[in-house]
Every structure is written in C-alpha cells, then in structure tokens.
Design a protein around this motif. Structure first.
Motif, PDB file in Angstrom:
ATOM      1  N   SER A  85      32.991  26.094  80.095  1.00  0.00           N
ATOM      2  CA  SER A  85      33.642  26.081  81.404  1.00  0.00           C
ATOM      3  C   SER A  85      32.735  25.325  82.382  1.00  0.00           C
ATOM      4  N   SER A  86      32.298  25.944  83.469  1.00  0.00           N
ATOM      5  CA  SER A  86      31.353  25.320  84.402  1.00  0.00           C
ATOM      6  C   SER A  86      30.013  26.046  84.372  1.00  0.00           C
ATOM      7  N   TYR A  87      29.800  26.846  83.327  1.00  0.00           N
ATOM      8  CA  TYR A  87      28.621  27.708  83.224  1.00  0.00           C
ATOM      9  C   TYR A  87      27.673  27.189  82.151  1.00  0.00           C
ATOM     10  N   GLY A  88      26.374  27.244  82.434  1.00  0.00           N
ATOM     11  CA  GLY A  88      25.390  26.818  81.455  1.00  0.00           C
ATOM     12  C   GLY A  88      24.142  27.667  81.535  1.00  0.00           C
ATOM     13  N   LEU A  89      23.364  27.668  80.464  1.00  0.00           N
ATOM     14  CA  LEU A  89      22.082  28.355  80.466  1.00  0.00           C
ATOM     15  C   LEU A  89      21.158  27.739  79.432  1.00  0.00           C
ATOM     16  N   VAL A  91      27.375  20.119  80.955  1.00  0.00           N
ATOM     17  CA  VAL A  91      26.679  19.644  79.758  1.00  0.00           C
ATOM     18  C   VAL A  91      25.423  18.877  80.160  1.00  0.00           C
ATOM     19  N   GLN A  92      25.585  17.954  81.073  1.00  0.00           N
ATOM     20  CA  GLN A  92      24.458  17.121  81.489  1.00  0.00           C
ATOM     21  C   GLN A  92      23.353  17.929  82.136  1.00  0.00           C
ATOM     22  N   MET A  93      23.732  19.005  82.845  1.00  0.00           N
ATOM     23  CA  MET A  93      22.723  19.844  83.476  1.00  0.00           C
ATOM     24  C   MET A  93      21.914  20.615  82.436  1.00  0.00           C
ATOM     25  N   VAL A  94      22.597  21.194  81.452  1.00  0.00           N
ATOM     26  CA  VAL A  94      21.879  21.911  80.401  1.00  0.00           C
ATOM     27  C   VAL A  94      20.984  20.949  79.622  1.00  0.00           C
ATOM     28  N   VAL A  95      21.501  19.765  79.317  1.00  0.00           N
ATOM     29  CA  VAL A  95      20.705  18.759  78.615  1.00  0.00           C
ATOM     30  C   VAL A  95      19.461  18.407  79.422  1.00  0.00           C
ATOM     31  N   ALA A  96      19.602  18.272  80.733  1.00  0.00           N
ATOM     32  CA  ALA A  96      18.450  17.941  81.575  1.00  0.00           C
ATOM     33  C   ALA A  96      17.369  19.013  81.469  1.00  0.00           C
ATOM     34  N   TYR A  97      17.782  20.282  81.519  1.00  0.00           N
ATOM     35  CA  TYR A  97      16.812  21.370  81.370  1.00  0.00           C
ATOM     36  C   TYR A  97      16.164  21.334  79.995  1.00  0.00           C
ATOM     37  N   GLN A  98      16.963  21.138  78.949  1.00  0.00           N
ATOM     38  CA  GLN A  98      16.417  21.142  77.599  1.00  0.00           C
ATOM     39  C   GLN A  98      15.455  19.981  77.366  1.00  0.00           C
ATOM     40  N   THR A  99      15.864  18.783  77.746  1.00  0.00           N
ATOM     41  CA  THR A  99      15.002  17.629  77.486  1.00  0.00           C
ATOM     42  C   THR A  99      13.724  17.684  78.301  1.00  0.00           C
ATOM     43  N   ALA A 100      13.817  18.160  79.537  1.00  0.00           N
ATOM     44  CA  ALA A 100      12.600  18.286  80.355  1.00  0.00           C
ATOM     45  C   ALA A 100      11.597  19.225  79.691  1.00  0.00           C
ATOM     46  N   VAL A 146      17.214  30.163  82.625  1.00  0.00           N
ATOM     47  CA  VAL A 146      17.964  29.618  83.753  1.00  0.00           C
ATOM     48  C   VAL A 146      19.453  29.653  83.427  1.00  0.00           C
ATOM     49  N   SER A 147      20.254  30.097  84.384  1.00  0.00           N
ATOM     50  CA  SER A 147      21.702  30.086  84.213  1.00  0.00           C
ATOM     51  C   SER A 147      22.335  29.622  85.510  1.00  0.00           C
ATOM     52  N   PHE A 148      23.489  28.980  85.395  1.00  0.00           N
ATOM     53  CA  PHE A 148      24.120  28.426  86.587  1.00  0.00           C
ATOM     54  C   PHE A 148      25.608  28.247  86.359  1.00  0.00           C
ATOM     55  N   ASP A 149      26.340  28.191  87.446  1.00  0.00           N
ATOM     56  CA  ASP A 149      27.759  27.869  87.436  1.00  0.00           C
ATOM     57  C   ASP A 149      27.974  26.777  88.469  1.00  0.00           C
ATOM     58  N   LEU A 150      28.189  25.560  87.990  1.00  0.00           N
ATOM     59  CA  LEU A 150      28.272  24.410  88.897  1.00  0.00           C
ATOM     60  C   LEU A 150      29.501  24.479  89.799  1.00  0.00           C
ATOM     61  N   TRP A 151      30.572  25.082  89.318  1.00  0.00           N
ATOM     62  CA  TRP A 151      31.792  25.137  90.125  1.00  0.00           C
ATOM     63  C   TRP A 151      31.655  26.162  91.250  1.00  0.00           C
ATOM     64  N   LYS A 152      30.973  27.257  90.943  1.00  0.00           N
ATOM     65  CA  LYS A 152      30.794  28.326  91.933  1.00  0.00           C
ATOM     66  C   LYS A 152      29.512  28.160  92.752  1.00  0.00           C
ATOM     67  N   ASN A 153      28.737  27.115  92.432  1.00  0.00           N
ATOM     68  CA  ASN A 153      27.491  26.839  93.144  1.00  0.00           C
ATOM     69  C   ASN A 153      26.490  27.984  93.029  1.00  0.00           C
ATOM     70  N   ASP A 154      26.438  28.605  91.857  1.00  0.00           N
ATOM     71  CA  ASP A 154      25.499  29.695  91.605  1.00  0.00           C
ATOM     72  C   ASP A 154      24.396  29.225  90.667  1.00  0.00           C
ATOM     73  N   GLN A 155      23.185  29.726  90.887  1.00  0.00           N
ATOM     74  CA  GLN A 155      22.084  29.445  89.972  1.00  0.00           C
ATOM     75  C   GLN A 155      21.092  30.599  90.006  1.00  0.00           C
ATOM     76  N   MET A 156      20.606  30.967  88.822  1.00  0.00           N
ATOM     77  CA  MET A 156      19.613  32.029  88.710  1.00  0.00           C
ATOM     78  C   MET A 156      18.538  31.619  87.714  1.00  0.00           C
ATOM     79  N   ALA A 157      17.318  32.053  87.974  1.00  0.00           N
ATOM     80  CA  ALA A 157      16.224  31.933  87.021  1.00  0.00           C
ATOM     81  C   ALA A 157      15.713  33.349  86.769  1.00  0.00           C
ATOM     82  N   ILE A 158      15.881  33.825  85.546  1.00  0.00           N
ATOM     83  CA  ILE A 158      15.625  35.225  85.230  1.00  0.00           C
ATOM     84  C   ILE A 158      14.334  35.358  84.423  1.00  0.00           C
ATOM     85  N   ASN A 159      13.426  36.195  84.910  1.00  0.00           N
ATOM     86  CA  ASN A 159      12.205  36.490  84.166  1.00  0.00           C
ATOM     87  C   ASN A 159      12.545  37.475  83.056  1.00  0.00           C
TER      88      ASN A 159
END
Length: 339
Positions: free
Chosen positions: A151-155, A191-200, A218-231
C-alpha cells in the motif's frame, strides 16, 4: 580508481578506501521484485564487486509499475526475473560480477548461495523466506537488511547477528503486517523509500562504518505522512531459538518449512503451512472478493479462480493450486494472496 565513482568517493564517509572496500564485497539479494531490483541497481551503480540475485518468478506486466529493471519486452516474453535483472544490470555496470539464479529458495539453496557473501538484502514478499534468511544469517553471522512495503506503508530494519534482535525476536513483539501488494496494492514511492533505507544501511556495512547504522526499526506511511523510528533493542531474547544463547535455528528444519507437493495426475500443487492452523474463512473471503477473479464458498472451503488458475483454501490451512505442476509458480501465487 575509475572516475565513474568520483561523486561517491567525494562523500567523506566513503572516500577512496571505502570505495575499495565496496569493490571487494559480495552481496546476496534474495528476491528481485520491487525491493530487490531497486537495491541491486543501487549496489551495482555503487561499484559492488560481486552481487548474487535469486528469484523464482518471471516478469509480468503488473510488475512494471514498480520493479525498475524490467521492460515490456521482458513481460511479453515472460523472462525469469533473475535473468532479466542480470541483463539490465550488466548494461548498467559491466565491471561487476553478477550471478543470477532462477530458483525457489529453500535451506539447501541458501546454504550454497551464501558462500563468500558479506551481506544479505531482503527483497522477498513473504515471511517463510525471511525467517529462513534470518536463521541462515544467524547461523553464519552474516548481517542482513529486512525490508517490506505494501500500500503506502513501508518498514526496514538492519539485523546484525550477535548484536541486534533478529526477525524471530521482532515477530513476537512488533506488528509487521500480513497484507500483500496483490490484495491491497502498492505505490512506487514507498518502494523507493524502503530501498533508500536498505541501500544506505548496506553501504554503511560495506565500508565498515557500523557506528553510522540506524539501529532502529523505521516504519512510515507516505500517504498519511506518518513516520516512526522504534528502538527495538529491548525485544532481543536470550532464549530466542534463532539468535539466543542456545540457538537451534528452527526455520532451517523441515518442521518449519511450508510443505509443497505435486498431486499426481491432477495438474495441481498442494501447499500446507508448517503447522496446522484454523484459517479465518470469513476474512479470507472478504480479501478475495476485493480482487479480480471469481470467489465461491461452501461450509468447507473457498474456491478462487483467476484466469487459468484456481486456488482452493481449506480451514486447516491447506491450499490446492489447480492448473500447474510447478511448485515455484504455485508458491508464488500462494504468497501473493496470503503474504
């Protein structure tokens, strides 16, 4: 050192020594769908020394919206993804050693593929394979980078054996989702956002800069403009069977494999989950009804027909895939629907 990497070498955390290090490394990319093709292209452009790519599927037109290495011609000819990806990657950087394998990854295949590998990148679409990667990585102390999107969610999360929680630890604590791109769709920016995190993260590991690793899920929803970084460091378990003090690597055993059998004379493959389950038939019916194809139900099973394939789902978790004797093809269809 060729000036093709000059802009990358001007980035001080990499520099000339880092570029030499990248050039000396071998990365295994499991799955060459959306995440796999994106990571493979980035790493090949970055000058990785050797890359091994593996996938059991072939290119279809529905892939072209987000799987960046493929063309209409690949889809028309149903070229295996690993081969089509290799052909394109060689055009991008002919100096990289590229190994391509068209196969369904099981324990036996992974044991052979990881020889000499420095890093594993997750480009898969199902947890069966991810948990297999996780146990192989723990057994042989190879870092791997988890990634998923729908969907618009990645981690994404970077797993370092002996240091971080493993995927098995996370599954008991962190909700990682169960929907698939075939049931709820996906947009290419996620897809491109998750790839960016992975390749970095991959580049940090390849140059030996572990201090720069993100260290959080890291998890995010690009459509809802949400992002979290969870320890998630606190979820690492001393008694985890995959990464604990007395690890047994359960997902490398037959008991934890998804069982696939060709039914003699029926042009059908039976797929059975590792453990008997009680399938939520009402939820499955709703999911299938939202897709293309014909859904039929009786008190005992659900039948789902799409083009020349028919899948029959039973309450105990078994699925019959009619219309093929190819286990890899049947498993691909199975994971597209069930994740």
């Amino acid at each position: 050192m060729s000036n093709r990497y000059s802009r990358q070498m001007l980035f001080s955390p990499i520099g000339e020594e880092g570029q030499k290090s990248i050039r000396s490394k071998h990365v295994l990319v499991v799955g060459t769908g959306a995440l796999g093709t994106g990571n493979a292209e980035n790493l090949v452009r970055a000058g990785i020394g050797t890359i091994t790519i593996v996938d059991r599927d072939y290119v279809e037109f529905s892939n072209l919206q987000r799987q960046q290495l493929y063309t209409e011609k690949d889809a028309e000819n149903r070229i295996p993804k690993a081969i089509a990806a290799k052909n394109r990657l060689k055009e991008v950087n002919s100096d990289v050693t590229i190994h391509a394998h068209v196969l369904d990854v099981t324990k036996e295949e992974l044991e052979q593929l990881i020889d000499g590998v420095d890093l594993i990148v997750d480009g898969t679409d199902n947890f069966d394979t991810r948990l297999l990667i996780n146990d192989i990585a723990q057994k042989y102390s190879i870092p791997w980078i988890y990634g998923a999107c729908v969907s618009s969610y990645g981690l994404s999360y970077t797993i370092i054996p002996g240091e971080t929680p493993c995927l098995n630890c996370l599954l008991e604590t962190v909700p990682l989702g169960g929907a698939t791109c075939d049931t709820v769709g996906v947009i290419s920016p996620v897809v491109q956002m998750v790839v960016a995190y992975q390749t970095a993260e991959a580049l940090k590991l390849l140059v030996g800069d572990k201090k720069a690793l993100r260290q959080k899920l890291v998890s995010f929803d690009l459509w809802k403009n949400d992002q979290m970084a969870i320890n998630v460091n606190g979820v690492k378990k001393k008694n985890c069977p995959s990464c604990g003090e007395e690890a047994t690597y359960p997902y490398l055993s037959y008991d934890h494999e998804t069982k696939s059998t060709v039914l003699c004379g029926r042009n059908t493959v039976q797929i059975r989950p590792p453990k008997k389950i009680e399938r939520d038939m009402g939820h499955l019916y709703d999911v299938l009804s939202a897709q293309e194809g014909v859904v039929e139900q009786n008190p005992y099973l659900i039948s789902y027909t799409l083009a020349d394939k028919r899948m029959v789902f039973f309450k105990d978790g078994r699925v019959l895939v009619h219309g093929t004797n190819d286990i890899a093809e049947a498993k691909t269809l199975y994971h597209r629907i069930l994740g």
